[in-house]
Design an enzyme around this catalytic site. Sequence first.
Site, mmCIF file in Angstrom:
data_model
loop_
_atom_site.group_PDB
_atom_site.id
_atom_site.type_symbol
_atom_site.label_atom_id
_atom_site.label_comp_id
_atom_site.label_asym_id
_atom_site.label_seq_id
_atom_site.Cartn_x
_atom_site.Cartn_y
_atom_site.Cartn_z
ATOM 1 N N TYR A 1 0.077 6.068 16.431
ATOM 2 C CA TYR A 1 -0.028 7.169 15.463
ATOM 3 C C TYR A 1 -0.942 6.817 14.284
ATOM 4 O O TYR A 1 -1.470 7.686 13.623
ATOM 5 C CB TYR A 1 1.355 7.549 14.903
ATOM 6 C CG TYR A 1 2.259 8.232 15.912
ATOM 7 C CD1 TYR A 1 1.822 8.511 17.204
ATOM 8 C CD2 TYR A 1 3.552 8.607 15.567
ATOM 9 C CE1 TYR A 1 2.654 9.121 18.121
ATOM 10 C CE2 TYR A 1 4.395 9.226 16.486
ATOM 11 C CZ TYR A 1 3.943 9.474 17.759
ATOM 12 O OH TYR A 1 4.768 10.080 18.668
ATOM 13 N N LYS B 1 6.659 -0.865 27.236
ATOM 14 C CA LYS B 1 5.989 -0.511 28.498
ATOM 15 C C LYS B 1 5.092 -1.688 28.851
ATOM 16 O O LYS B 1 3.877 -1.550 28.991
ATOM 17 C CB LYS B 1 5.206 0.797 28.289
ATOM 18 C CG LYS B 1 4.618 1.399 29.543
ATOM 19 C CD LYS B 1 5.631 2.033 30.467
ATOM 20 C CE LYS B 1 4.967 2.585 31.711
ATOM 21 N NZ LYS B 1 5.938 2.998 32.747
ATOM 22 N N ASP C 1 10.179 4.479 30.393
ATOM 23 C CA ASP C 1 10.494 5.566 31.332
ATOM 24 C C ASP C 1 11.935 5.440 31.841
ATOM 25 O O ASP C 1 12.672 6.431 31.931
ATOM 26 C CB ASP C 1 9.488 5.604 32.504
ATOM 27 C CG ASP C 1 9.127 4.227 33.031
ATOM 28 O OD1 ASP C 1 9.461 3.221 32.372
ATOM 29 O OD2 ASP C 1 8.514 4.140 34.111
ATOM 30 N N ASP D 1 9.857 8.021 18.580
ATOM 31 C CA ASP D 1 9.790 9.441 18.234
ATOM 32 C C ASP D 1 10.461 10.260 19.330
ATOM 33 O O ASP D 1 11.321 11.114 19.087
ATOM 34 C CB ASP D 1 8.299 9.818 18.108
ATOM 35 C CG ASP D 1 8.074 11.192 17.526
ATOM 36 O OD1 ASP D 1 9.064 11.843 17.138
ATOM 37 O OD2 ASP D 1 6.919 11.622 17.464
ATOM 38 N N ASP E 1 14.684 11.729 19.411
ATOM 39 C CA ASP E 1 14.987 13.159 19.558
ATOM 40 C C ASP E 1 15.852 13.402 20.788
ATOM 41 O O ASP E 1 16.791 14.197 20.750
ATOM 42 C CB ASP E 1 13.695 13.981 19.686
ATOM 43 C CG ASP E 1 13.232 14.517 18.340
ATOM 44 O OD1 ASP E 1 13.598 13.903 17.312
ATOM 45 O OD2 ASP E 1 12.524 15.528 18.318
#
Length: 357
Positions: free
Chosen positions: A138, A192, A224, A248, A252
């Site tokens: 980001y 990952k 994943d 992020d 959520d």
Amino acid sequence: MKVCVIPGDGIGVEITAEALRVLEALRGDGLKIEFEHALLGGCAVDATGKPYPEATSKLAREADAILLGAVGGPKWDTLPREQRPERGLLGIRADLGVFANLRPAILYPELANASSLKPEVVSGLDILIVRELTGDIYFGQPRGIEERDTQWGRQRVGWNTMIYAEEEIRRIGRVAFEAAGKRGGKLCSVDKMNVLECTQLWREVITAMAAEYPDVELSHMLVDNAAMQLVKAPKQFDVIVTGNMFGDILSDEASMLTGSIGMLPSASLDANNKGLYEPSHGSAPDIAGKGVANPLATILSAAMLLRYSGEDEANAVRIENAVRKVLAQGLRTGDIYEAGTQRVGTKEMGDAVIAAL
Ligand code: NAD
């Protein structure tokens, strides 16, 4: 403790008032705490022309912790981007350098029907997601969109850079290991590493830290699989630590397992455990001013404030137990109401928590 209280807009005003009353009740019981009020968001634009005025920045920097309601609303939606209330929120987070975002997702057994998952899968869920908040793809440089020659001819390409420095990983790792040590003693680091070098470094650094925290059992999971496990068997987790982008998405996902946005607190901490504490929801313009908003996410944010910035675990637990008690008594605001329970307003919910304290 010096706490900067920022009610903000919409229901922010009503819900912070209740959290403040809870803290004041504890002050009556010996807690040493002082409050200063400041403006942020739409109300700050109305009063000063800026969503994050200098006076608010000064108070926030001087305080030990910040308790924030929510900002925004339709009244300010047509303003230029720089003056929008959300700019105030990004401004204060950047100004304070809060790099560790802590989001607990707790499903109280009494609210098990609020989740979209089967009650037996989520009832009693209590996990904490620790998300790195100021680095990763980001913020990484270089980034951009430009025209280039590609195998499909000349056309625009877009690119971002995923980047973490060792110390950046270590400081979020410390927050996560320490949080796990104070909770169930289990930490799952999500990356990952099979595909991304950046997260291979993440795994190496977190693994090397484990020796400093012998009481915490460390495991690793690919993102994943973590996304899948969170809906398959979420109760296997205690604390999850991950980077900005994966965090992020996973935070959520985890918060929605509980199905009740009015119940979820959050903390964003800097290196000295100074923190910004706020509910995960917004300013809910549709119910603002009606006295029906659920104040529990903000009251639970105040508990986190005492735990992390005040190092006052005992009073944090007192607030959390008081919230459990009012739920067990059957009191519900509209967002968590179901047949057979007693519907109450914002202030009555605050009164009940104080009585339970
Ligand atoms: P929202 O979270 O404000 O509301 C979504 C829905 O949940 C609404 O129906 C609302 O009534 C309900 N809700 C939210 N909190 C509740 C509570 N405590 N009790 C009962 N019901 C509750 O999200 P939105 O509608 O997308 O956004 C409204 C405004 O809030 C926008 O201006 C947005 O930019 C802003 N916002 C601010 C923050 C923040 O300050 N951190 C976060 C998200 C959205």
